[in-house]
Design a protein around this motif. Structure first.
Motif, PDB file in Angstrom:
ATOM      1  N   UNK A 113      74.290 -13.946  -5.874  1.00 56.70           N
ATOM      2  CA  UNK A 113      73.262 -14.236  -6.649  1.00 56.70           C
ATOM      3  C   UNK A 113      71.958 -13.034  -6.428  1.00 56.70           C
ATOM      4  N   UNK A 114      71.931 -12.676  -5.433  1.00 58.40           N
ATOM      5  CA  UNK A 114      70.946 -11.421  -5.362  1.00 58.40           C
ATOM      6  C   UNK A 114      71.161 -10.215  -5.942  1.00 58.40           C
ATOM      7  N   UNK A 115      72.544 -10.141  -6.121  1.00 60.33           N
ATOM      8  CA  UNK A 115      73.062  -8.797  -6.881  1.00 60.33           C
ATOM      9  C   UNK A 115      72.648  -8.802  -8.500  1.00 60.33           C
ATOM     10  N   UNK A 116      72.468  -9.925  -8.932  1.00 62.71           N
ATOM     11  CA  UNK A 116      72.340 -10.228 -10.454  1.00 62.71           C
ATOM     12  C   UNK A 116      70.807  -9.954 -10.706  1.00 62.71           C
ATOM     13  N   UNK A 117      70.112  -9.108 -11.650  1.00 65.54           N
ATOM     14  CA  UNK A 117      68.809  -8.643 -11.827  1.00 65.54           C
ATOM     15  C   UNK A 117      68.329  -9.879 -12.765  1.00 65.54           C
ATOM     16  N   UNK A 118      67.036 -10.302 -12.531  1.00 60.36           N
ATOM     17  CA  UNK A 118      66.211 -11.090 -13.657  1.00 60.36           C
ATOM     18  C   UNK A 118      66.887 -12.122 -13.750  1.00 60.36           C
ATOM     19  N   UNK A 119      67.572 -12.941 -13.038  1.00 58.37           N
ATOM     20  CA  UNK A 119      68.333 -14.447 -13.223  1.00 58.37           C
ATOM     21  C   UNK A 119      67.250 -15.195 -12.927  1.00 58.37           C
ATOM     22  N   UNK A 120      67.279 -16.478 -13.748  1.00 55.48           N
ATOM     23  CA  UNK A 120      66.429 -17.523 -13.611  1.00 55.48           C
ATOM     24  C   UNK A 120      66.766 -18.526 -12.553  1.00 55.48           C
ATOM     25  N   UNK A 121      67.813 -18.519 -11.865  1.00 64.65           N
ATOM     26  CA  UNK A 121      68.410 -19.386 -11.033  1.00 64.65           C
ATOM     27  C   UNK A 121      69.176 -20.502 -11.625  1.00 64.65           C
ATOM     28  N   UNK A 122      69.154 -20.521 -12.898  1.00 60.08           N
ATOM     29  CA  UNK A 122      69.741 -21.663 -13.478  1.00 60.08           C
ATOM     30  C   UNK A 122      71.156 -21.577 -13.482  1.00 60.08           C
ATOM     31  N   UNK A 123      72.051 -22.359 -13.033  1.00 66.26           N
ATOM     32  CA  UNK A 123      73.533 -22.125 -13.124  1.00 66.26           C
ATOM     33  C   UNK A 123      73.955 -22.557 -14.431  1.00 66.26           C
ATOM     34  N   UNK A 124      75.117 -21.892 -14.816  1.00 68.00           N
ATOM     35  CA  UNK A 124      75.522 -22.155 -16.255  1.00 68.00           C
ATOM     36  C   UNK A 124      77.177 -21.900 -15.932  1.00 68.00           C
ATOM     37  N   UNK A 125      78.123 -22.518 -16.915  1.00 74.39           N
ATOM     38  CA  UNK A 125      79.559 -22.556 -16.703  1.00 74.39           C
ATOM     39  C   UNK A 125      79.898 -22.442 -18.125  1.00 74.39           C
ATOM     40  N   UNK A 126      80.627 -21.795 -18.655  1.00 74.68           N
ATOM     41  CA  UNK A 126      81.383 -21.781 -20.057  1.00 74.68           C
ATOM     42  C   UNK A 126      82.859 -22.010 -20.014  1.00 74.68           C
ATOM     43  N   UNK A 127      83.115 -22.883 -20.902  1.00 75.07           N
ATOM     44  CA  UNK A 127      84.574 -23.367 -20.689  1.00 75.07           C
ATOM     45  C   UNK A 127      85.435 -23.198 -22.078  1.00 75.07           C
ATOM     46  N   UNK A 181      84.809 -21.805 -29.863  1.00 77.09           N
ATOM     47  CA  UNK A 181      83.753 -21.329 -29.018  1.00 77.09           C
ATOM     48  C   UNK A 181      83.615 -22.238 -27.744  1.00 77.09           C
ATOM     49  N   UNK A 182      83.199 -21.436 -26.873  1.00 75.98           N
ATOM     50  CA  UNK A 182      82.870 -22.249 -25.413  1.00 75.98           C
ATOM     51  C   UNK A 182      82.030 -23.344 -25.214  1.00 75.98           C
ATOM     52  N   UNK A 183      82.537 -24.292 -24.627  1.00 79.16           N
ATOM     53  CA  UNK A 183      81.810 -25.292 -24.426  1.00 79.16           C
ATOM     54  C   UNK A 183      80.815 -25.005 -23.136  1.00 79.16           C
ATOM     55  N   UNK A 184      79.616 -25.136 -23.048  1.00 78.56           N
ATOM     56  CA  UNK A 184      78.524 -24.804 -22.003  1.00 78.56           C
ATOM     57  C   UNK A 184      77.855 -25.807 -21.211  1.00 78.56           C
ATOM     58  N   UNK A 185      77.663 -25.756 -20.074  1.00 75.85           N
ATOM     59  CA  UNK A 185      77.146 -26.630 -19.227  1.00 75.85           C
ATOM     60  C   UNK A 185      75.980 -25.911 -18.466  1.00 75.85           C
ATOM     61  N   UNK A 186      74.888 -26.234 -18.391  1.00 74.65           N
ATOM     62  CA  UNK A 186      73.697 -25.883 -17.573  1.00 74.65           C
ATOM     63  C   UNK A 186      73.359 -26.930 -16.408  1.00 74.65           C
ATOM     64  N   UNK A 187      73.064 -26.420 -15.340  1.00 73.98           N
ATOM     65  CA  UNK A 187      72.925 -27.363 -13.948  1.00 73.98           C
ATOM     66  C   UNK A 187      71.507 -27.395 -13.621  1.00 73.98           C
TER      67      UNK A 187
END
Length: 148
Positions: free
Chosen positions: A39-53, A124-130
């Motif tokens: 995660x520390x490699x990803x710039x400007x992340x919000x800390x909200x996890x997301x998955x696309x299926x 289109x992808x199903x999306x889930x945020x955690x």
């Protein structure tokens, strides 16, 4: 439990994988854990996890793609190796609830959408945020893509 129709834009940096739909429940959390280690490699992340299926389109459709990632703000030219920047805007029907109730949430959301006359977009992808909540429990927000 509140069901809604929304138009939503998602911007994330994530990693892609492929597997059997029957194994998504076990595979995706393991893959997400691998992403979180970076995660520390990803710039400007919000800390909200997301998955696309990728949606299962038929009984004989047994494998699909999925992404795990973190929602990001703003533009970034620095995407970590092995990851992709994904931007999606779509119409969805959505609901939020405890992750322990995820199967029931999916089922009730699908039933509600049918009652409202919404047609699922299986391209289109199903999306889930955690979303973490108290007592180490987690909530999930489910976004099922629909036609406008």
């Amino acid at each position: 439990m509140e069901f809604r129709k929304v138009k939503r834009e998602f911007k994330l940096v994530g990693m892609k994988n492929r597997g059997f739909f029957a194994n998504f429940g076990k595979e995706v959390p393991i893959f997400a854990h691998q992403l979180l280690k970076r995660a520390d490699e990803i710039k400007n992340h919000t800390a909200t996890e997301i998955a696309l299926y990728e949606p299962k389109r038929a009984a004989d459709h047994i494998e699909g793609n999925y992404y795990v990632g973190l929602i990001v703000n703003g533009a970034s030219n620095e995407i970590p190796s092995g990851m992709e920047l994904i931007e999606i805007t779509h119409d969805y029907m959505t609901v939020r609830g405890r992750i322990s109730d995820i199967a029931d949430l999916h089922s009730k959301l699908s039933n509600w959408g049918e009652q409202q006359g919404y047609k699922r977009n299986l391209e289109s992808y199903i999306i889930e945020t955690y979303h973490p909540i108290e007592n180490s429990e987690e909530e999930v927000e489910i976004y099922l893509p629909i036609y406008s």
